[in-house]
Design a protein around this motif. Structure first.
Motif, PDB file in Angstrom:
ATOM      1  N   PHE A   1       0.819  -1.211   0.000  1.00  0.00           N
ATOM      2  CA  PHE A   1       0.000   0.000   0.000  1.00  0.00           C
ATOM      3  C   PHE A   1       0.860   1.272   0.000  1.00  0.00           C
ATOM      4  O   PHE A   1       0.339   2.363  -0.197  1.00  0.00           O
ATOM      5  CB  PHE A   1      -0.932   0.014   1.204  1.00  0.00           C
ATOM      6  N   SER A   2       2.157   1.116   0.235  1.00  0.00           N
ATOM      7  CA  SER A   2       3.046   2.275   0.328  1.00  0.00           C
ATOM      8  C   SER A   2       3.935   2.460  -0.898  1.00  0.00           C
ATOM      9  O   SER A   2       4.612   3.481  -1.021  1.00  0.00           O
ATOM     10  CB  SER A   2       3.939   2.161   1.581  1.00  0.00           C
ATOM     11  N   VAL A   3       3.958   1.480  -1.778  1.00  0.00           N
ATOM     12  CA  VAL A   3       4.796   1.590  -2.974  1.00  0.00           C
ATOM     13  C   VAL A   3       3.924   2.017  -4.152  1.00  0.00           C
ATOM     14  O   VAL A   3       2.700   1.837  -4.135  1.00  0.00           O
ATOM     15  CB  VAL A   3       5.494   0.248  -3.291  1.00  0.00           C
ATOM     16  N   PRO A   4       4.528   2.612  -5.194  1.00  0.00           N
ATOM     17  CA  PRO A   4       3.743   2.962  -6.388  1.00  0.00           C
ATOM     18  C   PRO A   4       3.072   1.711  -6.957  1.00  0.00           C
ATOM     19  O   PRO A   4       3.667   0.630  -6.930  1.00  0.00           O
ATOM     20  CB  PRO A   4       4.802   3.513  -7.345  1.00  0.00           C
ATOM     21  N   PRO A   5       1.855   1.833  -7.467  1.00  0.00           N
ATOM     22  CA  PRO A   5       1.140   0.662  -7.971  1.00  0.00           C
ATOM     23  C   PRO A   5       1.913  -0.160  -8.990  1.00  0.00           C
ATOM     24  O   PRO A   5       1.824  -1.394  -8.993  1.00  0.00           O
ATOM     25  CB  PRO A   5      -0.124   1.270  -8.590  1.00  0.00           C
ATOM     26  N   HIS A   6       2.696   0.529  -9.867  1.00  0.00           N
ATOM     27  CA  HIS A   6       3.416  -0.203 -10.899  1.00  0.00           C
ATOM     28  C   HIS A   6       4.687  -0.867 -10.357  1.00  0.00           C
ATOM     29  O   HIS A   6       5.468  -1.441 -11.129  1.00  0.00           O
ATOM     30  CB  HIS A   6       3.787   0.727 -12.061  1.00  0.00           C
ATOM     31  N   GLU A   7       4.890  -0.808  -9.024  1.00  0.00           N
ATOM     32  CA  GLU A   7       6.046  -1.477  -8.423  1.00  0.00           C
ATOM     33  C   GLU A   7       5.627  -2.540  -7.407  1.00  0.00           C
ATOM     34  O   GLU A   7       6.471  -3.089  -6.693  1.00  0.00           O
ATOM     35  CB  GLU A   7       6.960  -0.445  -7.757  1.00  0.00           C
ATOM     36  N   ILE A   8       4.352  -2.839  -7.339  1.00  0.00           N
ATOM     37  CA  ILE A   8       3.870  -3.836  -6.374  1.00  0.00           C
ATOM     38  C   ILE A   8       4.572  -5.179  -6.576  1.00  0.00           C
ATOM     39  O   ILE A   8       4.956  -5.848  -5.608  1.00  0.00           O
ATOM     40  CB  ILE A   8       2.346  -4.007  -6.509  1.00  0.00           C
ATOM     41  N   SER A   9       4.756  -5.577  -7.829  1.00  0.00           N
ATOM     42  CA  SER A   9       5.358  -6.891  -8.094  1.00  0.00           C
ATOM     43  C   SER A   9       6.827  -6.960  -7.706  1.00  0.00           C
ATOM     44  O   SER A   9       7.413  -8.049  -7.664  1.00  0.00           O
ATOM     45  CB  SER A   9       5.203  -7.259  -9.578  1.00  0.00           C
ATOM     46  N   LYS A  10       7.426  -5.789  -7.410  1.00  0.00           N
ATOM     47  CA  LYS A  10       8.829  -5.777  -6.990  1.00  0.00           C
ATOM     48  C   LYS A  10       8.994  -6.078  -5.502  1.00  0.00           C
ATOM     49  O   LYS A  10      10.122  -6.265  -5.027  1.00  0.00           O
ATOM     50  CB  LYS A  10       9.463  -4.429  -7.319  1.00  0.00           C
ATOM     51  N   CYS A  11       7.898  -6.082  -4.760  1.00  0.00           N
ATOM     52  CA  CYS A  11       7.983  -6.450  -3.345  1.00  0.00           C
ATOM     53  C   CYS A  11       8.566  -7.857  -3.241  1.00  0.00           C
ATOM     54  O   CYS A  11       8.143  -8.770  -3.945  1.00  0.00           O
ATOM     55  CB  CYS A  11       6.602  -6.408  -2.687  1.00  0.00           C
ATOM     56  N   ARG A  12       9.515  -8.009  -2.337  1.00  0.00           N
ATOM     57  CA  ARG A  12      10.231  -9.278  -2.226  1.00  0.00           C
ATOM     58  C   ARG A  12       9.684 -10.088  -1.060  1.00  0.00           C
ATOM     59  O   ARG A  12       9.460  -9.558   0.030  1.00  0.00           O
ATOM     60  CB  ARG A  12      11.719  -8.995  -2.034  1.00  0.00           C
ATOM     61  N   VAL A  13       9.458 -11.349  -1.294  1.00  0.00           N
ATOM     62  CA  VAL A  13       8.992 -12.245  -0.231  1.00  0.00           C
ATOM     63  C   VAL A  13      10.172 -12.628   0.648  1.00  0.00           C
ATOM     64  O   VAL A  13      11.167 -13.179   0.173  1.00  0.00           O
ATOM     65  CB  VAL A  13       8.335 -13.511  -0.817  1.00  0.00           C
ATOM     66  N   LEU A  14      10.066 -12.307   1.949  1.00  0.00           N
ATOM     67  CA  LEU A  14      11.124 -12.639   2.892  1.00  0.00           C
ATOM     68  C   LEU A  14      10.888 -13.984   3.576  1.00  0.00           C
ATOM     69  O   LEU A  14      11.833 -14.713   3.875  1.00  0.00           O
ATOM     70  CB  LEU A  14      11.227 -11.546   3.961  1.00  0.00           C
ATOM     71  N   ARG A  15       9.610 -14.286   3.794  1.00  0.00           N
ATOM     72  CA  ARG A  15       9.309 -15.539   4.495  1.00  0.00           C
ATOM     73  C   ARG A  15       7.889 -15.986   4.157  1.00  0.00           C
ATOM     74  O   ARG A  15       6.987 -15.166   4.012  1.00  0.00           O
ATOM     75  CB  ARG A  15       9.447 -15.367   6.012  1.00  0.00           C
ATOM     76  N   THR A  16       7.723 -17.293   4.048  1.00  0.00           N
ATOM     77  CA  THR A  16       6.406 -17.887   3.819  1.00  0.00           C
ATOM     78  C   THR A  16       6.122 -18.881   4.929  1.00  0.00           C
ATOM     79  O   THR A  16       6.961 -19.740   5.237  1.00  0.00           O
ATOM     80  CB  THR A  16       6.344 -18.609   2.460  1.00  0.00           C
ATOM     81  N   LEU A  17       4.938 -18.743   5.545  1.00  0.00           N
ATOM     82  CA  LEU A  17       4.534 -19.647   6.616  1.00  0.00           C
ATOM     83  C   LEU A  17       3.281 -20.405   6.215  1.00  0.00           C
ATOM     84  O   LEU A  17       2.363 -19.836   5.609  1.00  0.00           O
ATOM     85  CB  LEU A  17       4.251 -18.887   7.915  1.00  0.00           C
ATOM     86  N   CYS A  18       3.243 -21.671   6.537  1.00  0.00           N
ATOM     87  CA  CYS A  18       2.071 -22.513   6.320  1.00  0.00           C
ATOM     88  C   CYS A  18       1.719 -23.188   7.641  1.00  0.00           C
ATOM     89  O   CYS A  18       2.567 -23.854   8.248  1.00  0.00           O
ATOM     90  CB  CYS A  18       2.347 -23.548   5.237  1.00  0.00           C
ATOM     91  N   LYS A  19       0.502 -22.944   8.105  1.00  0.00           N
ATOM     92  CA  LYS A  19       0.062 -23.455   9.411  1.00  0.00           C
ATOM     93  C   LYS A  19       1.020 -23.013  10.523  1.00  0.00           C
ATOM     94  O   LYS A  19       1.265 -23.742  11.483  1.00  0.00           O
ATOM     95  CB  LYS A  19      -0.064 -24.974   9.391  1.00  0.00           C
ATOM     96  N   GLY A  20       1.574 -21.827  10.362  1.00  0.00           N
ATOM     97  CA  GLY A  20       2.455 -21.275  11.379  1.00  0.00           C
ATOM     98  C   GLY A  20       3.905 -21.685  11.269  1.00  0.00           C
ATOM     99  O   GLY A  20       4.761 -21.142  11.976  1.00  0.00           O
ATOM    100  N   ASP A  21       4.218 -22.620  10.394  1.00  0.00           N
ATOM    101  CA  ASP A  21       5.592 -23.087  10.223  1.00  0.00           C
ATOM    102  C   ASP A  21       6.232 -22.413   9.011  1.00  0.00           C
ATOM    103  O   ASP A  21       5.595 -22.279   7.957  1.00  0.00           O
ATOM    104  CB  ASP A  21       5.636 -24.610  10.030  1.00  0.00           C
ATOM    105  N   THR A  22       7.485 -21.993   9.159  1.00  0.00           N
ATOM    106  CA  THR A  22       8.208 -21.401   8.041  1.00  0.00           C
ATOM    107  C   THR A  22       8.534 -22.479   7.022  1.00  0.00           C
ATOM    108  O   THR A  22       9.194 -23.467   7.335  1.00  0.00           O
ATOM    109  CB  THR A  22       9.507 -20.740   8.533  1.00  0.00           C
ATOM    110  N   VAL A  23       8.042 -22.291   5.798  1.00  0.00           N
ATOM    111  CA  VAL A  23       8.310 -23.256   4.733  1.00  0.00           C
ATOM    112  C   VAL A  23       9.261 -22.687   3.687  1.00  0.00           C
ATOM    113  O   VAL A  23       9.732 -23.416   2.821  1.00  0.00           O
ATOM    114  CB  VAL A  23       6.997 -23.723   4.070  1.00  0.00           C
TER     115      VAL A  23
END
Length: 255
Positions: A225-247
């Motif tokens: 919500f803070s980046v320009p709309p045309h840069e949303i896809s540049k946001c980098r995923v730092l961590r993904t959790l599934c059922k609370g566990d880091t996968v």
């Protein structure tokens, strides 16, 4: 009209209407959720017809004054849809599953070369479908499309081609595609999360951050919500959790 590629051919249904109605009715009675892929306006109209034909309390419920199909049958893609059918799909009570990555011009050029010019710019009318009251969920249409939700979200909001999909020396602003059908970032996130949870009958388990719900989470390096709309896809995923566990953890990936 000219039909596909000027040939006059407008397609042929896989199932004749009577047969489709019979199949949808039978599957509904057996408790199956029907998922119909429809790109052309005639296919969308036929799918709506089949779902409108479902009647009775076993198939249809009234929720908050609106019709809702108990099996939450799905019409996917909806690349072309007539204006009257937008109204119908809004009242249908089905789920509309759209793949927003396709909402960009660079992904529509081949289709544009095959259809009449006056309808080429009517593809994927997401805003109109939402405003009509339809329940929408988003998906990727992988493997024939990008599996990355942030890319789909950016296209849904901007209706512009992603930089990597532009032709040589292309400009994203020039590639804007039917911007009047764009949606908000909040809506795009909702359709990928709560919308898809509802399509899977899991809206009381996943799709939002709530106490007691399954902790399926993604941590980004920036607030979309803070980046320009045309840069949303540049946001980098730092961590993904599934059922609370880091996968998945970016820190553990070798550069």
């Amino acid at each position: 009209g000219e039909g596909l590629g000027g040939s006059g051919w407008r397609g042929k249904p896989i199932y004749e209407p009577a047969k489709l109605f019979e199949m949808v009715s039978a599957l509904d009675k057996l408790g199956f959720q029907v998922h119909m892929h429809c790109c052309g306006d005639a296919a969308v109209a036929l799918a709506i017809d089949a779902l409108e034909a479902l009647q009775g309390s076993e198939a249809v419920a009234i929720v908050d004054g609106k019709r809702e199909l108990r099996r939450r049958h799905i019409i996917a893609h909806v690349q072309f849809i007539s204006t009257p059918d937008i109204t119908r799909i809004g009242k249908l009570g089905a789920m509309v599953n759209m793949s927003p990555f396709w909402f960009q011009r660079s992904e529509c050029e081949y289709v544009n070369s095959l259809v009449e010019p006056q309808i080429a710019f009517t593809q994927y009318p997401c805003r109109s479908i939402v405003d009509a009251g339809a329940r929408v969920c988003f998906g990727s249409d992988w493997p024939v499309s990008s599996v990355v939700p942030l890319q789909g979200i950016q296209v849904a909001v901007t209706r512009q081609s992603l930089p990597e999909d532009l032709p040589p020396h292309g400009n994203a602003a020039e590639e804007e595609w039917n911007y009047g059908e764009s949606i908000s970032l909040a809506e795009a996130l909702q359709f990928y999360t709560q919308g898809s949870a509802r399509a899977n009958f899991r809206e009381e388990e996943v799709g939002a951050v709530r106490v007691g719900w399954q902790a399926d989470l993604v941590l980004l390096d920036a607030d979309p919500f803070s980046v320009p709309p045309h840069e949303i896809s540049k946001c980098r995923v730092l961590r993904t959790l599934c059922k609370g566990d880091t996968v998945w953890d970016a820190a553990s990936v070798q550069p």
